[in-house]
Design a protein around this motif. Sequence first.
Motif, mmCIF file in Angstrom:
data_model
loop_
_atom_site.group_PDB
_atom_site.id
_atom_site.type_symbol
_atom_site.label_atom_id
_atom_site.label_comp_id
_atom_site.label_asym_id
_atom_site.label_seq_id
_atom_site.Cartn_x
_atom_site.Cartn_y
_atom_site.Cartn_z
ATOM 1 N N GLY A 54 0.837 -1.188 0.000
ATOM 2 C CA GLY A 54 0.000 0.000 0.000
ATOM 3 C C GLY A 54 0.873 1.239 0.000
ATOM 4 O O GLY A 54 1.915 1.266 0.664
ATOM 5 N N MET A 55 0.445 2.266 -0.734
ATOM 6 C CA MET A 55 1.299 3.452 -0.883
ATOM 7 C C MET A 55 0.472 4.718 -1.087
ATOM 8 O O MET A 55 -0.688 4.663 -1.497
ATOM 9 N N HIS A 56 1.100 5.840 -0.767
ATOM 10 C CA HIS A 56 0.553 7.171 -1.055
ATOM 11 C C HIS A 56 1.742 8.022 -1.472
ATOM 12 O O HIS A 56 2.518 8.461 -0.632
ATOM 13 N N LEU A 57 1.872 8.243 -2.779
ATOM 14 C CA LEU A 57 3.075 8.866 -3.314
ATOM 15 C C LEU A 57 2.984 10.386 -3.324
ATOM 16 O O LEU A 57 1.921 10.976 -3.153
ATOM 17 N N ASP A 58 4.137 10.998 -3.571
ATOM 18 C CA ASP A 58 4.323 12.444 -3.448
ATOM 19 C C ASP A 58 3.559 13.216 -4.519
ATOM 20 O O ASP A 58 3.195 12.685 -5.573
ATOM 21 N N LEU A 59 3.350 14.502 -4.247
ATOM 22 C CA LEU A 59 2.743 15.396 -5.234
ATOM 23 C C LEU A 59 3.740 15.773 -6.328
ATOM 24 O O LEU A 59 3.338 16.157 -7.430
ATOM 25 N N SER A 60 5.015 15.675 -6.037
ATOM 26 C CA SER A 60 6.067 16.008 -7.002
ATOM 27 C C SER A 60 6.373 14.810 -7.893
ATOM 28 O O SER A 60 6.617 13.703 -7.413
ATOM 29 N N GLY A 61 6.391 15.039 -9.217
ATOM 30 C CA GLY A 61 6.664 13.960 -10.154
ATOM 31 C C GLY A 61 8.034 13.341 -9.976
ATOM 32 O O GLY A 61 8.200 12.122 -10.088
ATOM 33 N N LEU A 62 9.032 14.152 -9.687
ATOM 34 C CA LEU A 62 10.383 13.640 -9.475
ATOM 35 C C LEU A 62 10.429 12.709 -8.280
ATOM 36 O O LEU A 62 11.004 11.612 -8.348
ATOM 37 N N TRP A 63 9.816 13.139 -7.169
ATOM 38 C CA TRP A 63 9.836 12.305 -5.969
ATOM 39 C C TRP A 63 8.957 11.078 -6.141
ATOM 40 O O TRP A 63 9.266 10.010 -5.603
ATOM 41 N N LEU B 135 0.242 -4.140 -5.916
ATOM 42 C CA LEU B 135 0.617 -2.811 -5.440
ATOM 43 C C LEU B 135 -0.573 -1.888 -5.651
ATOM 44 O O LEU B 135 -1.165 -1.874 -6.738
ATOM 45 N N MET B 136 -0.929 -1.118 -4.627
ATOM 46 C CA MET B 136 -2.088 -0.242 -4.790
ATOM 47 C C MET B 136 -2.023 0.952 -3.861
ATOM 48 O O MET B 136 -1.347 0.928 -2.829
ATOM 49 N N GLY B 137 -2.712 2.011 -4.273
ATOM 50 C CA GLY B 137 -2.750 3.214 -3.460
ATOM 51 C C GLY B 137 -3.031 4.449 -4.284
ATOM 52 O O GLY B 137 -3.394 4.390 -5.460
ATOM 53 N N ASP B 138 -2.840 5.584 -3.638
ATOM 54 C CA ASP B 138 -3.002 6.894 -4.261
ATOM 55 C C ASP B 138 -1.633 7.312 -4.798
ATOM 56 O O ASP B 138 -0.747 7.675 -4.040
ATOM 57 N N LEU B 139 -1.478 7.248 -6.129
ATOM 58 C CA LEU B 139 -0.182 7.522 -6.736
ATOM 59 C C LEU B 139 0.006 8.996 -7.096
ATOM 60 O O LEU B 139 1.112 9.417 -7.445
ATOM 61 N N ASN B 140 -1.070 9.770 -7.068
ATOM 62 C CA ASN B 140 -1.000 11.198 -7.425
ATOM 63 C C ASN B 140 -0.436 11.426 -8.822
ATOM 64 O O ASN B 140 0.138 12.475 -9.106
ATOM 65 N N GLU B 141 -0.603 10.435 -9.700
ATOM 66 C CA GLU B 141 -0.114 10.544 -11.081
ATOM 67 C C GLU B 141 -1.318 10.644 -12.015
ATOM 68 O O GLU B 141 -2.196 9.802 -11.983
ATOM 69 N N TRP B 142 -1.320 11.665 -12.874
ATOM 70 C CA TRP B 142 -2.490 11.936 -13.705
ATOM 71 C C TRP B 142 -2.501 11.173 -15.020
ATOM 72 O O TRP B 142 -3.552 10.985 -15.626
ATOM 73 N N THR B 143 -1.335 10.751 -15.507
ATOM 74 C CA THR B 143 -1.301 10.084 -16.802
ATOM 75 C C THR B 143 -0.531 8.776 -16.731
ATOM 76 O O THR B 143 0.505 8.682 -16.067
ATOM 77 N N GLN B 144 -1.031 7.756 -17.420
ATOM 78 C CA GLN B 144 -0.402 6.440 -17.377
ATOM 79 C C GLN B 144 0.805 6.361 -18.308
ATOM 80 O O GLN B 144 1.643 5.485 -18.174
ATOM 81 N N ALA B 145 0.910 7.291 -19.238
ATOM 82 C CA ALA B 145 1.960 7.208 -20.255
ATOM 83 C C ALA B 145 3.286 7.798 -19.799
ATOM 84 O O ALA B 145 4.260 7.776 -20.547
ATOM 85 N N ALA B 146 3.342 8.349 -18.600
ATOM 86 C CA ALA B 146 4.565 9.017 -18.153
ATOM 87 C C ALA B 146 4.749 8.836 -16.655
ATOM 88 O O ALA B 146 3.904 8.277 -15.961
ATOM 89 N N GLY B 147 5.903 9.324 -16.175
ATOM 90 C CA GLY B 147 6.152 9.359 -14.741
ATOM 91 C C GLY B 147 6.221 7.995 -14.111
ATOM 92 O O GLY B 147 6.631 7.000 -14.715
ATOM 93 N N LEU C 242 3.950 5.860 -13.316
ATOM 94 C CA LEU C 242 3.116 4.797 -13.884
ATOM 95 C C LEU C 242 3.826 4.103 -15.040
ATOM 96 O O LEU C 242 3.696 2.889 -15.216
ATOM 97 N N ARG C 243 4.550 4.862 -15.821
ATOM 98 C CA ARG C 243 5.340 4.241 -16.886
ATOM 99 C C ARG C 243 6.408 3.334 -16.278
ATOM 100 O O ARG C 243 6.674 2.239 -16.798
ATOM 101 N N ASP C 244 6.989 3.765 -15.162
ATOM 102 C CA ASP C 244 7.992 2.935 -14.482
ATOM 103 C C ASP C 244 7.372 1.652 -13.940
ATOM 104 O O ASP C 244 7.910 0.555 -14.128
ATOM 105 N N PHE C 245 6.237 1.784 -13.258
ATOM 106 C CA PHE C 245 5.573 0.598 -12.700
ATOM 107 C C PHE C 245 5.161 -0.376 -13.812
ATOM 108 O O PHE C 245 5.214 -1.599 -13.628
ATOM 109 N N SER C 246 4.726 0.151 -14.959
ATOM 110 C CA SER C 246 4.152 -0.692 -16.008
ATOM 111 C C SER C 246 5.171 -1.623 -16.653
ATOM 112 O O SER C 246 4.795 -2.552 -17.365
ATOM 113 N N ARG C 247 6.456 -1.402 -16.411
ATOM 114 C CA ARG C 247 7.468 -2.309 -16.955
ATOM 115 C C ARG C 247 7.360 -3.703 -16.327
ATOM 116 O O ARG C 247 7.665 -4.709 -16.973
ATOM 117 N N ASP C 248 6.958 -3.762 -15.065
ATOM 118 C CA ASP C 248 6.895 -5.046 -14.360
ATOM 119 C C ASP C 248 5.504 -5.409 -13.858
ATOM 120 O O ASP C 248 5.289 -6.545 -13.432
#
Length: 231
Positions: free
Chosen positions: A122-131, A154-166, A168-174
């Motif tokens: 479970g996770m709650h990620l940062d508002l900053s894309g870099l972090w 893996l699940m939670g509030d990722l604070n990521e608006w688009t699946q094609a970047a940031g 989510l793109r990193d998570f989608s590799r695995d």
Amino acid sequence: MIKVASYNIHKGVGLDRRRNPDRVLEVLREIDADIVALQEADRRFGERESVLPLHLIADHSDWQPVAFGMRARSLGWHGNAILMRKSARLFDCEPIHLPSLEPRGSVMADIGTAIGTIRVVGMHLDLSGLWRRRQAAAIMAHVESCTIRHPAILMGDLNEWTQAAGCLRDFSRDYAIAETGASFHSRRPVGRLDRIMASRELNIVDCGVHSSAASRKASDHLPIWATMALA
């Protein structure tokens, strides 16, 4: 098959600006998931007490919180918590320390289910894309470094608006990302900030956003859910 859910409960404060833990539990009972990842489950200051009283969960639900042992009256760590069925078996659990400018963390538990032992994060990620990307890398590295391997959700509030970047793109590799739909803002959902992701050993059978009269009022996020089976 098992059902999992993720829900940012906004510290129990609904759109009417009232803190109402009974209403949050009502929403969770509507979803009726086997495992639930909660975000913003503890108060931010002081003893960081759970916004869902522990006796309320024990007496009025079919779940028990995974005890991470950080604070006696907290439900989880940095607001992240995992609930599992009272009949389920917990094999292991630990917090995951995340790189951050503000207090952030993640939680992990190995839980016995109807389809075998599942590793839940479970996770709650940062508002900053870099972090967010740094935190996603830390979570995946931690899961990968575990000596014993299990299918992972893996699940939670990722604070990521688009699946094609940031991140989510990193998570989608695995991990496969469930197409649950928009969950934020609960009054008029437009953002897919909440996500459920599964390792390749699992199939996402079905998924969605839980929208009901209670959930549209209980938090600024709607809960999301997915059913999983072994691949």
